[in-house]
Design an enzyme around this catalytic site. Structure first.
Site, mmCIF file in Angstrom:
data_model
loop_
_atom_site.group_PDB
_atom_site.id
_atom_site.type_symbol
_atom_site.label_atom_id
_atom_site.label_comp_id
_atom_site.label_asym_id
_atom_site.label_seq_id
_atom_site.Cartn_x
_atom_site.Cartn_y
_atom_site.Cartn_z
ATOM 1 N N ASP A 1 0.706 7.022 10.472
ATOM 2 C CA ASP A 1 1.641 5.938 10.802
ATOM 3 C C ASP A 1 3.019 6.175 10.192
ATOM 4 O O ASP A 1 4.003 5.569 10.606
ATOM 5 C CB ASP A 1 1.072 4.591 10.333
ATOM 6 C CG ASP A 1 0.607 4.653 8.886
ATOM 7 O OD1 ASP A 1 1.464 4.707 7.992
ATOM 8 O OD2 ASP A 1 -0.614 4.673 8.646
ATOM 9 N N ASP B 1 -3.771 9.914 2.337
ATOM 10 C CA ASP B 1 -3.662 8.558 2.898
ATOM 11 C C ASP B 1 -4.670 8.456 4.041
ATOM 12 O O ASP B 1 -4.319 8.511 5.211
ATOM 13 C CB ASP B 1 -2.225 8.334 3.384
ATOM 14 C CG ASP B 1 -2.039 6.946 3.970
ATOM 15 O OD1 ASP B 1 -2.978 6.125 3.892
ATOM 16 O OD2 ASP B 1 -0.957 6.695 4.525
ATOM 17 N N GLY C 1 -7.227 18.487 7.780
ATOM 18 C CA GLY C 1 -6.756 18.645 6.404
ATOM 19 C C GLY C 1 -7.510 19.721 5.635
ATOM 20 O O GLY C 1 -6.925 20.475 4.851
ATOM 21 N N ASP D 1 -11.235 5.042 6.127
ATOM 22 C CA ASP D 1 -12.471 4.930 5.331
ATOM 23 C C ASP D 1 -13.407 6.110 5.610
ATOM 24 O O ASP D 1 -13.247 6.810 6.603
ATOM 25 C CB ASP D 1 -13.170 3.606 5.680
ATOM 26 C CG ASP D 1 -12.305 2.413 5.311
ATOM 27 O OD1 ASP D 1 -11.758 2.409 4.201
ATOM 28 O OD2 ASP D 1 -12.156 1.504 6.157
ATOM 29 N N TYR E 1 -6.565 -5.797 3.631
ATOM 30 C CA TYR E 1 -7.707 -4.893 3.431
ATOM 31 C C TYR E 1 -8.889 -5.709 2.909
ATOM 32 O O TYR E 1 -8.693 -6.742 2.261
ATOM 33 C CB TYR E 1 -7.348 -3.767 2.448
ATOM 34 C CG TYR E 1 -6.404 -2.732 3.017
ATOM 35 C CD1 TYR E 1 -6.350 -2.479 4.382
ATOM 36 C CD2 TYR E 1 -5.565 -1.997 2.193
ATOM 37 C CE1 TYR E 1 -5.479 -1.516 4.902
ATOM 38 C CE2 TYR E 1 -4.693 -1.037 2.706
ATOM 39 C CZ TYR E 1 -4.658 -0.814 4.065
ATOM 40 O OH TYR E 1 -3.799 0.125 4.581
ATOM 41 N N TYR F 1 0.834 -1.213 0.000
ATOM 42 C CA TYR F 1 0.000 0.000 0.000
ATOM 43 C C TYR F 1 0.865 1.257 0.000
ATOM 44 O O TYR F 1 0.657 2.178 -0.810
ATOM 45 C CB TYR F 1 -0.917 -0.039 1.225
ATOM 46 C CG TYR F 1 -1.752 1.199 1.421
ATOM 47 C CD1 TYR F 1 -2.923 1.397 0.698
ATOM 48 C CD2 TYR F 1 -1.372 2.181 2.337
ATOM 49 C CE1 TYR F 1 -3.695 2.548 0.883
ATOM 50 C CE2 TYR F 1 -2.134 3.321 2.528
ATOM 51 C CZ TYR F 1 -3.293 3.499 1.799
ATOM 52 O OH TYR F 1 -4.047 4.633 1.987
HETATM 53 N N1 SPD Z 1 -10.194 -0.207 4.880
HETATM 54 C C1 SPD Z 1 -8.992 0.394 5.385
HETATM 55 C C2 SPD Z 1 -8.363 1.360 4.481
HETATM 56 C C3 SPD Z 1 -7.201 2.018 5.166
HETATM 57 C C4 SPD Z 1 -6.418 2.888 4.285
HETATM 58 N N2 SPD Z 1 -5.497 3.725 4.988
HETATM 59 C C5 SPD Z 1 -4.456 3.085 5.598
HETATM 60 C C6 SPD Z 1 -3.480 4.017 6.200
HETATM 61 C C7 SPD Z 1 -2.118 3.444 6.162
HETATM 62 N N3 SPD Z 1 -1.120 4.439 6.158
#
Ligand code: SPD
Length: 289
Positions: free
Chosen positions: A96, A165, A148, A168, A233, A71
């Site tokens: 993160d 980033d 943001g 949901d 995911y 990701y």
């Molecule tokens: N369904 C979860 C989607 C999460 C996407 N963001 C993740 C953040 C990682 N840096």
């Protein structure tokens, strides 16, 4: 904080969410390392049996140590290699640090801003996920603990690339899937700039993907949707929704430097191009959005 109740049973965490009704992804956990509430959300961090540490916000898996590289490499390198020279870059969300870690591999970047609403996510990630949060150590990084939407209002015509980033569209991430937010993103871009946002799954979030892509279509002359495989995911895939002010998106505009190649486990020139080759149903969904 509606999605955190009763998800651990017999040592298994199950991700249950109204956005993907009738299914749950379960991960065997060995230990709860953190379970706390910030002013914005419930934050949990688990040691899992086979996916390393796992960060969960409001009951939803954000990353596992085993597959976060997929990701984060794609969220950073697809937009940053699409741009011919990304000097000023903003990450919205991403507390993160994983997207920052990957973005920081681009030597063209002079300023790397991150705007994250929840400072506790950053603190916990730095303490428990140092190999992800190491992105914060780069001297070009400037951290803004802010909303943001408000941050964008103050930065018109500023960025070459903005990466959203987000979690949901329930909880703190909700506003980041709305048209006013995308209008602000567009205003914050320099001419030739581009935006890349977490774009959910074409398999299981068709309404969300379609709505998001129609917003991007209404604002950006060039737009595209890429797909990433991420086992932790829901459905095993997640997308990137991209819009640009004239820059082509579906292939890298620069060669990957040798020094960066050795760190990459997912992204390559071929993967960049292939990520935009979508199955027929997804192509139709996006065309009709
Ligand atoms: N369904 C979860 C989607 C999460 C996407 N963001 C993740 C953040 C990682 N840096």
């Amino acid at each position: 904080m509606a999605h955190t109740g009763n998800q651990i049973m017999n040592g298994w965490f199950s991700e249950i969410c109204p956005m993907w009704p009738g299914m749950a992804l379960s991960v065997e956990i060995e230990k709860t390392l953190v379970s706390t509430a910030s002013p914005y959300q419930q934050i949990d961090l688990y040691q899992t049996r086979s996916y390393g540490k796992m960060l969960v916000l409001d009951g939803i898996i954000q990353l596992t140590e085993r597959d976060e590289f997929a990701y984060h490499e794609m969220m950073a390198h697809v937009p940053l290699f699409a741009h011919p020279c990304p000097e000023r870059v903003l990450v919205i969300g991403g507390g993160d640090g994983g997207t920052l870690r990957e973005a920081a591999r681009h030597k063209e970047i002079r300023i790397l801003d991150i705007c994250e609403i929840d400072g506790m996510v950053i603190d916990i990630s730095k303490q428990y996920l140092p190999e992800v949060a190491c992105g914060f150590d780069d001297p070009r990084v400037c951290v803004h603990i802010r909303d943001g939407n408000l941050f964008l209002d103050e930065h018109p015509d500023t960025y070459d690339v903005i990466i959203v980033d987000s979690s949901d569209p329930i909880g703190p991430g909700e506003a980041l899937f709305e048209k006013p937010f995308y209008e602000k993103l567009k205003r914050a871009l320099k001419p030739g700039g581009l935006v890349a946002a977490q774009g959910e799954s074409v398999f299981i979030h068709q309404e969300t993907v379609s709505r998001l892509f129609s917003i991007v279509k209404s604002l950006f002359d060039t737009r595209a949707y890429a797909s990433i495989t991420v086992p932790s995911y829901p459905g095993g895939t997640i997308g990137i929704c991209l819009g640009s002010l004239g820059v082509a998106l579906t292939q890298p505009s620069r060669t990957i430097p040798d020094a960066m190649q050795k760190h990459l486990k997912y992204y390559s020139e071929q993967v960049h191009k292939a990520a935009f080759a979508l199955p027929r149903f997804a192509k139709t969904l996006l065309e009709q959005s």
